[in-house]
Structures are given as C-alpha cells and as structure tokens.
Design a protein around this motif. Structure first.
Motif, PDB file in Angstrom:
ATOM      1  N   VAL A  21      41.128  33.826  32.870  1.00 45.51           N
ATOM      2  CA  VAL A  21      40.449  32.533  32.705  1.00 45.51           C
ATOM      3  C   VAL A  21      41.385  31.387  33.072  1.00 45.51           C
ATOM      4  O   VAL A  21      41.020  30.456  33.813  1.00 45.51           O
ATOM      5  N   GLU A  22      42.611  31.443  32.565  1.00 45.33           N
ATOM      6  CA  GLU A  22      43.584  30.378  32.823  1.00 45.33           C
ATOM      7  C   GLU A  22      43.922  30.290  34.303  1.00 45.33           C
ATOM      8  O   GLU A  22      44.009  29.198  34.881  1.00 45.33           O
ATOM      9  N   ALA A  23      44.123  31.429  34.945  1.00 47.65           N
ATOM     10  CA  ALA A  23      44.464  31.446  36.364  1.00 47.65           C
ATOM     11  C   ALA A  23      43.315  30.914  37.214  1.00 47.65           C
ATOM     12  O   ALA A  23      43.538  30.180  38.186  1.00 47.65           O
ATOM     13  N   SER A  24      42.091  31.258  36.855  1.00 46.31           N
ATOM     14  CA  SER A  24      40.957  30.803  37.663  1.00 46.31           C
ATOM     15  C   SER A  24      40.720  29.301  37.501  1.00 46.31           C
ATOM     16  O   SER A  24      40.260  28.641  38.430  1.00 46.31           O
ATOM     17  N   ARG A  25      41.072  28.765  36.340  1.00 46.96           N
ATOM     18  CA  ARG A  25      40.932  27.317  36.139  1.00 46.96           C
ATOM     19  C   ARG A  25      42.062  26.545  36.818  1.00 46.96           C
ATOM     20  O   ARG A  25      41.828  25.460  37.358  1.00 46.96           O
ATOM     21  N   TRP A 135      45.684  36.390  39.760  1.00 48.46           N
ATOM     22  CA  TRP A 135      45.623  36.159  38.311  1.00 48.46           C
ATOM     23  C   TRP A 135      47.003  35.849  37.713  1.00 48.46           C
ATOM     24  O   TRP A 135      47.476  36.538  36.815  1.00 48.46           O
ATOM     25  N   VAL A 136      47.636  34.798  38.169  1.00 44.40           N
ATOM     26  CA  VAL A 136      48.973  34.424  37.686  1.00 44.40           C
ATOM     27  C   VAL A 136      48.845  33.334  36.627  1.00 44.40           C
ATOM     28  O   VAL A 136      48.324  32.250  36.911  1.00 44.40           O
ATOM     29  N   ALA A 137      49.308  33.588  35.412  1.00 41.88           N
ATOM     30  CA  ALA A 137      49.236  32.558  34.360  1.00 41.88           C
ATOM     31  C   ALA A 137      50.250  32.847  33.259  1.00 41.88           C
ATOM     32  O   ALA A 137      50.533  34.006  32.940  1.00 41.88           O
TER      33      ALA A 137
END
Length: 214
Positions: A21-25, A135-137
């Motif tokens: 979720v964080e990476a996509s935002r 997906w890096v976060a």
C-alpha cells in the motif's frame, strides 16, 4: 544500528501488505490498492495479506520479498521477481480467488478492472529478460539511514544469482527521493509513461522506468 536483510515469511504478511500500500501510494493520497479495493485501510490490508499468501505465487506474493530489520524490528521490505515466471495473470487469479472466497460477487470483482484503469495506462512494460524490482517501502523512522540501499543491494544480488543481466524499477514521475535512491543503486532513466487521467487521480503525471546492468 544493527541491520539485517532476510527472506520474508508468512509471519511478515502484515508488513508486506503495508509495504504494498505504501509503495503504491509513494507519498500521494491514493495508490493502486486504494482504487482496486476501496474502503478502510484495515479491510484493505487484510485482503492484501490474504492475496500475498494465496496458494499460487505471483508478483505480489510474500515469497518474493526481502525484509529489513533494524535492531530486530522489521522496518520495511521490497520484492524482486522474474516476469516470465510470476505473470500478471497469476496475480489476477489470486486476487479473484481471495475476493470470491470473501463473498464478492462476480459483478463487483469485474468492477475492479474499471477502477484500476487509470493505473494501467502508466504501468511499465516488463520484458521477460529483466529482473523486476517492485514494492519498495520503509517505515518513516527507518528512512534516511541506508536501509533502502541495503535492501536494493540484496534484491539485485538475488536477480544476478538467478541469471539476469539487467534489472528494472519504476517510480512516479517527480518522486525525487525514490529516483535518487535508485540512481545511487546504479539505475538509469529509460522512458516514461504519462496520462492526464493518471495525473488527475494521483497528482503525478505518470511513471518513469529505470534499468541497470547486473
């Protein structure tokens, strides 16, 4: 600070769901998962956790992730995968499987395609000969401490060991911190995809693709 990079396990699924979720935002109000699964973050994260541990592996599956621990505490993650092995159809199948099991009607499941259409316009192509990093976060407290650099180094080594000669990563245009982090890892700009509807929803004109030699 003691930093450890390790393979993700099913026990990390909550972190993996948050990471996606964080990476996509990417520091914007909305991301892919917000469009695909509208509702509260709590419900969204629970669904993503199920998708990430579904029987069929795919590019958002926990099996492809590495986790960073700082002083024994998991603080972030990223994934790497071979697009020829973990295909888009595998992900779509896992998503549909979980939602059907959760009681979503066929009509509601089909609506997802319309909701994510603005994302699809700027998805980067993924050549079969590229090791895809995705997906890096990191948790906010872990940023700026070299953790992302170590995660990137480890996931690129995994791609190299798998026989890949080039890697690919994508970021939102104007996400300068991400761009600089990837440049430091060795990535260079290749191309961009821009779309007015994408910008209207996400506040960024599109995505930029980067490659590097392994």
């Amino acid at each position: 600070m003691t930093l450890k990079i390790r393979d993700a396990t099913a026990g990390d699924v909550d972190l993996i769901a948050w990471t996606q979720v964080e990476a996509s935002r990417s520091n914007t109000p909305l991301g892919f998962w917000d469009l695909a699964l509208p509702g509260t973050d709590e419900a969204r994260l629970a669904l993503i956790a199920e998708i990430a541990t579904s029987p069929r592996e795919h590019f958002a599956h926990v099996s492809g992730f590495l986790v960073a621990e700082v002083d024994g505490e998991p603080v972030g993650a990223l994934s790497g995968y071979a697009p020829k092995v973990k295909k888009l159809g595998h992900f779509v199948g896992a998503l549909d499987y979980v939602l059907e099991r959760r009681g979503w009607s066929e009509a509601h499941r089909k609506l997802i395609a319309f909701r994510i259409a603005p994302c699809m316009t700027c998805f980067s192509d993924s050549p079969d000969d590229r090791w895809i990093v995705e997906w890096v976060a990191l948790r906010p407290a872990a940023r700026g401490k070299g953790v992302a650099a170590e995660l990137l180094r480890a996931i690129l080594a995994r791609g190299r060991a798998a026989g890949f000669r080039k890697a690919q990563i994508t970021h939102l245009i104007d996400n300068t911190p991400a761009k600089r982090a990837y440049e430091r890892a060795g990535f260079a700009h290749v191309d961009e995809k821009r779309d007015p509807q994408f910008e209207a929803i996400f506040g960024r004109p599109g995505t930029a693709r980067m490659w590097m030699d392994l």
